[in-house]
Write a protein that holds these residues in place. Structure first.
Motif, PDB file in Angstrom:
ATOM      1  N   ASN A 295       0.838  -1.187   0.000  1.00 61.01           N
ATOM      2  CA  ASN A 295       0.000   0.000   0.000  1.00 61.01           C
ATOM      3  C   ASN A 295       0.882   1.248   0.000  1.00 61.01           C
ATOM      4  O   ASN A 295       1.648   1.473   0.938  1.00 61.01           O
ATOM      5  CB  ASN A 295      -0.911  -0.003   1.225  1.00 61.01           C
ATOM      6  N   LEU A 296       0.773   2.042  -1.043  1.00 59.18           N
ATOM      7  CA  LEU A 296       1.606   3.233  -1.177  1.00 59.18           C
ATOM      8  C   LEU A 296       1.543   4.119   0.062  1.00 59.18           C
ATOM      9  O   LEU A 296       2.543   4.687   0.496  1.00 59.18           O
ATOM     10  CB  LEU A 296       1.161   4.022  -2.406  1.00 59.18           C
ATOM     11  N   ILE A 297       0.366   4.245   0.644  1.00 62.40           N
ATOM     12  CA  ILE A 297       0.177   5.181   1.757  1.00 62.40           C
ATOM     13  C   ILE A 297       0.942   4.745   2.998  1.00 62.40           C
ATOM     14  O   ILE A 297       1.229   5.559   3.883  1.00 62.40           O
ATOM     15  CB  ILE A 297      -1.327   5.370   2.037  1.00 62.40           C
ATOM     16  N   ASN A 298       1.331   3.484   3.066  1.00 66.05           N
ATOM     17  CA  ASN A 298       2.119   3.030   4.212  1.00 66.05           C
ATOM     18  C   ASN A 298       3.560   3.542   4.178  1.00 66.05           C
ATOM     19  O   ASN A 298       4.322   3.307   5.131  1.00 66.05           O
ATOM     20  CB  ASN A 298       2.115   1.501   4.290  1.00 66.05           C
ATOM     21  N   LEU A 299       3.950   4.242   3.109  1.00 69.40           N
ATOM     22  CA  LEU A 299       5.272   4.872   3.073  1.00 69.40           C
ATOM     23  C   LEU A 299       5.265   6.208   3.808  1.00 69.40           C
ATOM     24  O   LEU A 299       6.297   6.861   3.926  1.00 69.40           O
ATOM     25  CB  LEU A 299       5.716   5.103   1.620  1.00 69.40           C
ATOM     26  N   TRP A 300       4.122   6.602   4.306  1.00 67.64           N
ATOM     27  CA  TRP A 300       3.937   7.907   4.948  1.00 67.64           C
ATOM     28  C   TRP A 300       3.522   7.707   6.398  1.00 67.64           C
ATOM     29  O   TRP A 300       2.756   6.793   6.710  1.00 67.64           O
ATOM     30  CB  TRP A 300       2.860   8.661   4.178  1.00 67.64           C
ATOM     31  N   LYS A 301       4.033   8.550   7.263  1.00 63.97           N
ATOM     32  CA  LYS A 301       3.610   8.501   8.663  1.00 63.97           C
ATOM     33  C   LYS A 301       2.353   9.347   8.802  1.00 63.97           C
ATOM     34  O   LYS A 301       2.414  10.578   8.702  1.00 63.97           O
ATOM     35  CB  LYS A 301       4.705   9.032   9.581  1.00 63.97           C
ATOM     36  N   PRO A 302       1.190   8.722   9.022  1.00 59.30           N
ATOM     37  CA  PRO A 302      -0.074   9.459   9.018  1.00 59.30           C
ATOM     38  C   PRO A 302      -0.093  10.592  10.042  1.00 59.30           C
ATOM     39  O   PRO A 302       0.453  10.483  11.130  1.00 59.30           O
ATOM     40  CB  PRO A 302      -1.109   8.382   9.392  1.00 59.30           C
ATOM     41  N   LEU A 303      -0.768  11.676   9.677  1.00 54.56           N
ATOM     42  CA  LEU A 303      -0.863  12.814  10.584  1.00 54.56           C
ATOM     43  C   LEU A 303      -1.672  12.467  11.823  1.00 54.56           C
ATOM     44  O   LEU A 303      -1.555  13.133  12.847  1.00 54.56           O
ATOM     45  CB  LEU A 303      -1.502  14.002   9.855  1.00 54.56           C
ATOM     46  N   GLU A 304      -2.504  11.426  11.758  1.00 52.50           N
ATOM     47  CA  GLU A 304      -3.209  10.994  12.965  1.00 52.50           C
ATOM     48  C   GLU A 304      -2.246  10.552  14.053  1.00 52.50           C
ATOM     49  O   GLU A 304      -2.593  10.535  15.230  1.00 52.50           O
ATOM     50  CB  GLU A 304      -4.174   9.840  12.643  1.00 52.50           C
ATOM     51  N   SER A 305      -1.033  10.165  13.670  1.00 48.11           N
ATOM     52  CA  SER A 305      -0.051   9.709  14.648  1.00 48.11           C
ATOM     53  C   SER A 305       0.937  10.819  15.002  1.00 48.11           C
ATOM     54  O   SER A 305       2.025  10.563  15.483  1.00 48.11           O
ATOM     55  CB  SER A 305       0.696   8.480  14.118  1.00 48.11           C
ATOM     56  N   ILE A 306       0.527  12.068  14.789  1.00 50.24           N
ATOM     57  CA  ILE A 306       1.420  13.197  14.958  1.00 50.24           C
ATOM     58  C   ILE A 306       1.933  13.321  16.391  1.00 50.24           C
ATOM     59  O   ILE A 306       3.021  13.809  16.643  1.00 50.24           O
ATOM     60  CB  ILE A 306       0.708  14.507  14.529  1.00 50.24           C
ATOM     61  N   THR A 307       1.135  12.874  17.357  1.00 50.07           N
ATOM     62  CA  THR A 307       1.557  12.989  18.750  1.00 50.07           C
ATOM     63  C   THR A 307       2.094  11.681  19.312  1.00 50.07           C
ATOM     64  O   THR A 307       2.392  11.583  20.494  1.00 50.07           O
ATOM     65  CB  THR A 307       0.393  13.462  19.634  1.00 50.07           C
TER      66      THR A 307
END
Length: 362
Positions: A295-307
């Motif tokens: 999944n391409l999006i798994n190369l990104w650290k989601p902003l939901e996990s910002i904290t």
């Protein structure tokens, strides 16, 4: 050597050891630069203190030294959009700032990343003119003359250009040529998925400057989550209105790096320094090998996990990387420029591609 990667670090020993091992396995692409900053410098960095590693200067020095001994230089990020919040406070801390920069140089920092020109003025007036400086993507470099000015006025030797330009191949080719002819390094961020969208459109993120202002002014996690987690929640939720919006963001797929090599760009930045070591290594490995399955999006650290890191592995939707073969050709071959379109009205390329090549092939 072909591609050279700059990678954000969380200062864990495990991460550095894994990067060193990955470099040993490579024959063409290498990690040549690490970047990051620690909590004590949060007033000058583009992250609040609670999101930066709480390590000592001695530990920082050991990390930098170990990396340098393996041929990897360190880039220290002093890239806050609003250092010390006010100019008066900045002026009151001037001696402290100058001493800190000189100390960081003494312990082996090779380059500094800056976004606010007020710090560039400090480097120009008080720091050795030969100090290497990179302009942060936060500065929105999107003209050739900006590059010239930074180089002429402040001796800047490296530019991480505006994310907006990642798919503007006409501009990138001209910028690449200019930088090559003037001994400037042009760098692109690869795994940044920032942007906003509606039901049938997406665009460069309107919250991006607000995001960095919040990074500069937030102190605690509670600050970051106030006003309904503005702006992080706002941009992510807007993209989820239509899965095709994820195609409209300006990421660069590992398998597509060769298109950038063709126009002379070989320096790339891998983001995610506040992520776990496992996440950073997984992402870095894909780019070093110029290939990714999943999944391409798994190369990104989601902003939901910002904290935090607890939500780091969830995906917002499923876009398999192998279904994106040929997707970038619209920009490479046709020299398409999204900035000149009303997304979803004068151009529906991403929507069509999503329906024809991703949904229909599931």
């Amino acid at each position: 050597m072909k591609n050279q990667f700059k990678v954000g670090v969380n200062f864990e020993e495990k991460l550095l050891n894994n990067i060193i091992e990955l470099n040993k396995e490579q024959t063409e692409n290498f990690v040549t630069e690490l970047y990051g900053s620690i909590a004590c410098d949060h007033q000058l960095a583009a992250r609040p203190a609670f999101r930066l590693p709480q390590i000592s200067d001695e530990e920082l020095k050991k990390y930098i030294t170990k990396a340098r001994n393996k041929g990897i230089v360190f880039n220290y990020t002093l890239n806050s959009i609003s250092p010390y919040v006010s100019k008066k406070e900045f002026a009151n801390n001037l001696d402290k700032i100058i001493n800190r920069i000189n100390y960081l140089k003494d312990i082996g920092v090779y380059r500094f990343t800056i976004s606010n020109p007020i710090l560039l003025e400090i480097f120009k007036k008080y720091i050795d003119r030969n100090t290497r400086i990179e302009i942060s993507t936060i500065s929105h470099v999107d003209t050739l003359t900006q590059i010239k000015f930074y180089n002429d006025e402040y001796g800047v030797d490296k530019i991480c250009c505006n994310l907006l330009k990642n798919r503007d191949f006409n501009w990138l080719e001209k910028a690449s040529n200019y930088c090559y002819n003037n001994n400037i390094i042009l760098e692109l961020m690869v795994n940044e998925f920032c942007g906003v969208g509606g039901n049938n459109y997406g665009t460069h993120c309107i919250y991006r400057d607000s995001c960095y202002i919040c990074h500069a002014t937030n102190i605690t996690e509670s600050d970051a989550l106030s006003f309904d987690n503005y702006p992080m929640k706002f941009c992510t939720q807007s993209r989820n209105k239509n899965p095709a919006n994820w195609l409209r963001m300006n990421w660069i797929r590992p398998d597509d790096l060769h298109y950038y090599n063709d126009i002379g760009i070989y320096n790339f930045k891998v983001t995610g320094r506040t992520g776990s070591s496992n996440y950073i290594i997984k992402t870095l490995n894909a780019y070093l090998n110029e290939h990714y399955e999943g999944n391409l999006i798994n190369l990104w650290k989601p902003l939901e996990s910002i904290t935090g890191k607890e939500k780091e592995d969830f995906a917002l939707c499923n876009i398999q990387s192998n279904k994106l073969n040929g997707f970038i050709e619209n920009w490479v071959t046709n020299k398409h420029n999204c900035a000149n379109e009303v997304c979803g009205e004068t151009c529906d390329y991403c929507e069509r591609f999503y329906k024809e090549c991703i949904i229909d092939k599931e």
